[in-house]
Structures are given as structure tokens and as C-alpha cells.
Design a protein around this motif. Structure first.
Motif, short mmCIF file in Angstrom:
data_model
loop_
_atom_site.label_atom_id
_atom_site.label_comp_id
_atom_site.label_asym_id
_atom_site.label_seq_id
_atom_site.Cartn_x
_atom_site.Cartn_y
_atom_site.Cartn_z
N PHE A 88 1.04 -1.40 -0.29
CA PHE A 88 0.24 -0.16 -0.36
C PHE A 88 0.94 1.29 0.37
O PHE A 88 0.29 2.30 -0.61
N GLY A 89 1.90 0.93 0.50
CA GLY A 89 3.18 2.38 0.86
C GLY A 89 3.15 2.56 -1.16
O GLY A 89 3.12 3.73 -0.99
N TRP A 90 3.58 1.65 -1.87
CA TRP A 90 3.59 2.06 -3.30
C TRP A 90 2.39 2.13 -3.65
O TRP A 90 3.01 2.95 -4.24
N LEU A 91 1.58 1.57 -3.40
CA LEU A 91 0.40 2.11 -3.91
C LEU A 91 -0.27 3.47 -4.17
O LEU A 91 -0.73 4.59 -4.56
N GLY A 92 -0.12 4.47 -2.71
CA GLY A 92 -0.25 5.39 -2.30
C GLY A 92 0.52 6.19 -3.16
O GLY A 92 -0.28 6.83 -3.59
N ASP A 93 1.53 6.37 -3.87
CA ASP A 93 2.50 6.74 -4.56
C ASP A 93 1.77 6.62 -6.52
O ASP A 93 1.72 7.71 -6.54
#
Length: 535
Positions: A88-93
Motif C-alpha cells: 500500500f505504500g507503493w500503491l499510495g504513490d
């Protein structure tokens, strides 16, 4: 060389603290309330699970979870959290903070309920189902870390940004406190309603059938605060920094922030023209390694070391309290009463040290700075761990147990008025907007890797429970003492690595990340393109 920030970002940096800031703290913070409740309530019910599903058939002692099963029940959510933080950290960007924010919350709601409904035709089946849903619960919890931190940092002004991010994280303390209080209320209610005798013989006879409802109710309660927050999360606009710097729509960013902050922000050009930005490098580039590699190493390693100590203390504090005699021996209580005593001890620690520690950070982080609080916290935890471990035999005497509990509580206080809060705050401030959620997710995942070490390996190996049970000459408390010594060493190492963490107090996010810098060649080209050329 530096260039001026977009007006909407400058307006955010200097905006006065308004009601919407506090609303955002509550909305983001309720996710962390739920995170902490779900992660830490499992430590309250592990002994109850052992007495229900792994009771001693000979009746010689109350049942308990086998070490491998106990490690799995306690640690599987951390494995899910680790995965969720990275994903989700990657997806948030990639997709935006808001679009992903609601997904994490719904995963938490569904899996909290499903954990309480764990089923199976045998004890192994029930535990396996519980571990399956706890993994996916952790996956949703993991997404909350980078997204909540990034959203709050990008909404806040630079003068009080640290306090706002820390306040979101401080809701974790209330979640831990709520877990203990819910367990106290549920266990007391069941104990009174079914008139369970205060003393029962060890084994199955001391575990009434109704005890199976107790742990399920405690787990399912975690769905309530998350469900109540979902609507308000969906009402939040996308952060201006994502919209302006990543989506390149500064006009929309200005319009969104004008509404929520009730300030007049001049509309910028509808789309930003591409610029030769010195900060346009990717995550796997040499430029990122040169500019932020040491920062990422510092945030990851300090969070990793902190979580070994912090989660080990929380998950296994019931064993420490039993070892020093603060919780009565299991054979003198029925299963529900044992849960009550464990919950009461955890609630007292949370109320007197954990919660105050979080809010000391909120009040002082923008005065003292992140660096000073983190080094102080690690240092004090080191001192108190060694002070407990070296004269451990002294603390196990009945007359000295209160002193042990006080000093043990102080380690929680300085964990939270220290690195447990700052390791969450700093990664949300020092990386570029385009990589901010990703880098925070990586840092947080490193922390959960430390929690996995504590849950699966470190204390499992250090406590030597099996040897203490089978060897009468083996000192019963030596495992606890060795654990405390090792945790003291880990905290000392965290103190040293904290020297690499940059100070972000009072600086804008763009100043810390270098996003307001452009290449000299690109700047000259931009200036030439802005000149009027006569025809």
C-alpha cells in the motif's frame, strides 16, 4: 538551485491551525486506534486460547499454546502488516493517497469480524483459520501506516507538522488501552454472569464453555471504530502535494485546499509545465541513493531495532508479570479470571506510561525536535532495561515487585516519548512526495520485520520455557533476564544509528526532500521559455 514553491504548498506551510487539522487527526488516528487494538489484543487472549484448545488432558496444569503455535498466533499479523506496508505504500504513490485509504479500512473491518468467527473441527483448524484472517487483518493495518503518515504530513503546516503526525500515531496508545479495557469488561461480565468459581482445578475443568465467546467478542470489537471512520475517510480530498506535484494539477490542489482550510489560495495554471527538476530521479537511481540512501537506511534500521524491543515487551509482558508474581499462578484461577488479571496489568501499564509517553511527544516534538527525542528515548530505554536485567534477582523478591513494575513502565514511557513516535514521523517528512508513501512503507515494514523477530524468534529462544519446565535446577527467570539484557543492547544500537537521522523541525517538506530545486540548465531553459520574443 532552489526555486519558489507553488502557492498552494506555501499556503499549506504557513496556514494557521484550523478545525480541519483536528478533524484529519481524528479520521487518520482512528485507523491507528484500530491498528493498535487489533495488533495488541491478541497478547491478551493467547493464554485463554491455550486453556480452551490445548488443555492438559492429565489435569496436572492449565493448558497452554505450544511455543510454535503461540509464536504463529502472535506473529502472523505482523507478517501481514509487513506485506501491507510495502504494497500500500507503493500503491499510495501510484494511485493517490485517498483512493487507497478506504481499501485498507475495509480490509480491517472484514478481517476483524472474520477473526472472531474463526472455525474448525479441531483446535488446529480453529487456530489455522484465526491465523489466516489475522494475516489479512495485518495486511490492511499495514496500509494505514504509510498512508496516514503521508496524508497528515502533507496536510499540516511546517510549524506544527510534527505534533499533528505524532497525534495520529498517539491514537495507538488509546487503542492499546481500549484493548485492555474491553477485555476487562468482557471477562468480568462473563465471570459474573455464569458464576464461574474463583478457584478451579487445573486443566479443562477450569475453562467453562462460555470462555470460547470471550476471545471472539474481544477480536470482533476491533471492527467497530474502523467501520465508523470509513465515511469520513471517503470525504477527505486528495492531498494538495499529491495533486500538485505528482498529478501535476495545481489548480485543483488550490481549489481543494481552499475549501477545507477556509483560506483564499490563488488558482495556479491548470497544468504544471514540465520542468527540469533535480528531484525527478527514480527510487532505484544512483541519485536517490546519493541524496536519500543514508536517510532510508537510518529510518529503516532504527525502526527495525525499536520494534524488536517494543513489540516484544507488549506481546510478552504477561510472561514477565507472571515471572515476578504480579499475576497469580494460572492454576489458582479459572481461564476467564486469568484473562481479567492479564488485561488489568496491561491496562495499568498503558494508562500510566504508554499513553502519556505518546502525548509527551505530541507536545514537545516541535520544540525539542525529532532527533533529540529519538536519541533520548533510545538512551533511557537502554538504561532501564539494564537496570532491570542486571539485578534481576533483586526485583523478583515480593517486596521489590512494585519497583520492577514502575521501572518496566518507564521503558514504555520512553519508547513512546522517543523512537516509537519519531520513527513514524520522520519518514513522512524527509523523502520526495513522489516516493514519500513508498519510503515510509519500506521504513515501517523494516519495523515490522523487527516485530516478527521478537514474536517468532527472539523471546521464543530467550525464555527457555521448555528447559525451565523439564530441568528443576534451571533458574525459572533466567530467560526473562537474558531477554531484558538483549533488549538493552538493541536499544543501545538504536541510539547510535539515530545519529544518522536528519532533523526536520520547522522545515517545509520540499526543503527537506529537495523538491524545490532544479538543475541550473533546466532553470535557464525555463527562464528563456518565459521571455517574450518579438515577431
Amino acid at each position: 538551485m532552489a526555486r519558489d514553491n507553488l502557492q498552494v504548498l506555501t499556503a499549506l506551510d504557513v496556514a494557521k491551525t484550523q478545525w480541519y487539522h483536528f478533524t484529519a487527526i481524528v479520521i487518520a488516528g482512528m485507523g491507528f486506534f484500530t491498528d493498535a487494538y487489533d495488533l495488541f489484543c491478541i497478547s491478551l487472549i493467547t493464554k485463554l486460547l491455550g486453556r480452551i484448545y490445548y488443555y492438559d488432558k492429565n489435569g496436572s496444569r492449565p493448558g497452554s499454546l505450544p511455543p510454535n503455535v503461540s509464536a504463529a498466533v502472535n506473529g502472523v499479523a505482523f507478517c501481514g502488516t509487513f506485506s501491507g506496508q510495502l504494497f500500500f505504500g507503493w500503491l499510495g504513490d501510484k494511485l493517490g493517497r485517498k483512493r487507497v485509504y478506504g481499501i485498507t479500512l475495509m480490509v480491517m473491518v472484514v478481517c476483524s469480524i472474520a477473526s472472531g468467527l474463526s472455525f474448525g473441527s479441531s483446535p488446529k483448524g480453529v487456530i489455522a483459520t484465526l491465523c489466516f484472517f489475522r494475516f489479512w487483518l495485518g495486511f490492511g493495518i499495514g496500509g494505514d501506516y504509510p498512508l496516514s503518515a503521508t496524508i497528515m504530513s502533507e496536510y499540516a503546516n511546517k510549524r506544527t507538522r510534527g505534533a499533528f503526525i505524532a497525534a495520529v500515531f498517539a491514537m495507538q496508545g488509546f487503542g492499546i488501552l481500549a484493548g485492555g479495557m474491553v477485555a476487562i469488561i468482557v471477562s468480568a461480565a462473563f465471570n459474573a454472569k455464569f458464576d464461574v468459581p474463583s478457584f478451579a482445578v487445573a486443566g479443562k475443568a477450569s475453562t467453562v464453555p462460555e470462555a470460547d465467546y470471550v476471545w471472539r467478542i474481544i477480536l470482533m470489537f476491533g471492527a467497530l471504530p474502523a467501520a465508523l471512520t470509513y465515511y469520513w475517510r471517503m470525504k477527505m480530498p486528495e492531498t494538495a502535494r499529491y495533486t500538485a506535484l505528482i498529478a501535476k494539477d495545481a489548480k485543483r490542489a488550490a481549489a481543494d485546499m481552499s475549501k477545507v482550510l477556509h483560506v483564499e489560495i490563488q488558482a495556479e495554471p491548470e497544468r504544471l509545465e514540465p520542468q527540469a527538476n533535480a528531484n525527478s530521479f527514480g527510487f532505484f537511481s544512483r541519485e536517490f541513493a546519493r541524496r536519500h540512501g543514508i536517510h532510508l537506511f537510518a529510518t529503516c534500521s532504527t525502526w527495525f531495532l525499536l520494534d524488536i524491543a517494543f513489540y516484544s515487551q507488549n506481546l510478552f509482558q504477561k510472561d514477565i508479570f507472571t515471572a515476578i508474581g504480579w499475576i497469580p499462578p494460572a492454576k489458582t484461577m479459572n481461564a476467564i479470571q486469568e484473562l481479567y488479571y492479564i488485561a488489568r496489568a496491561q491496562t495499568l501499564i498503558a494508562l500510566c506510561s504508554t499513553v502519556p509517553g505518546y502525548w509527551f511527544t505530541v507536545f514537545f516534538i516541535d520544540k525539542m525536535g525529532r532527533f533529540a527525542i529519538q536519541v533520548m528515548g533510545f538512551g533511557m530505554m537502554t538504561i532501564f532495561m539494564f537496570a532491570l536485567a542486571i539485578p534481576y534477582n533483586h526485583w523478583t523478591h515480593h517486596d521489590n515487585r512494585i519497583g520492577f513494575v514502575i521501572m518496566y513502565a518507564l521503558t514504555f514511557f520512553f519508547a513512546n516519548f522517543g523512537p516509537n513516535a519519531t520513527t513514524f514521523v520522520v519518514p513522512a517528512e524527509i523523502f520526495p512526495a513522489r516516493l514519500r508513501s513508498t519510503c515510509h512503507g519500506i521504513s515501517a515494514a523494516s519495523g515490522k520485520a523487527g516485530a516478527i523477530v521478537g514474536a517468532f524468534g527472539f523471546l521464543y529462544a530467550a525464555q527457555n520455557k521448555n528447559k525451565a519446565l523439564t530441568d528443576p535446577g534451571y533458574p525459572a527467570g533466567i530467560g526473562v533476564r537474558n531477554s531484558l539484557i538483549m533488549l538493552g543492547c538493541i536499544n543501545f544500537l538504536g541510539t547510535l544509528i539515530s545519529l544518522l537521522v536528519p532533523e526536520s523541525k520547522g522545515k517545509s517538506l520540499e526543503e527537506m526532500s529537495g523538491e524545490n530545486e532544479v538543475d541550473d540548465e533546466g532553470q535557464q531553459g525555463q527562464e528563456l521559455s518565459n521571455r517574450t520574443v518579438p515577431v
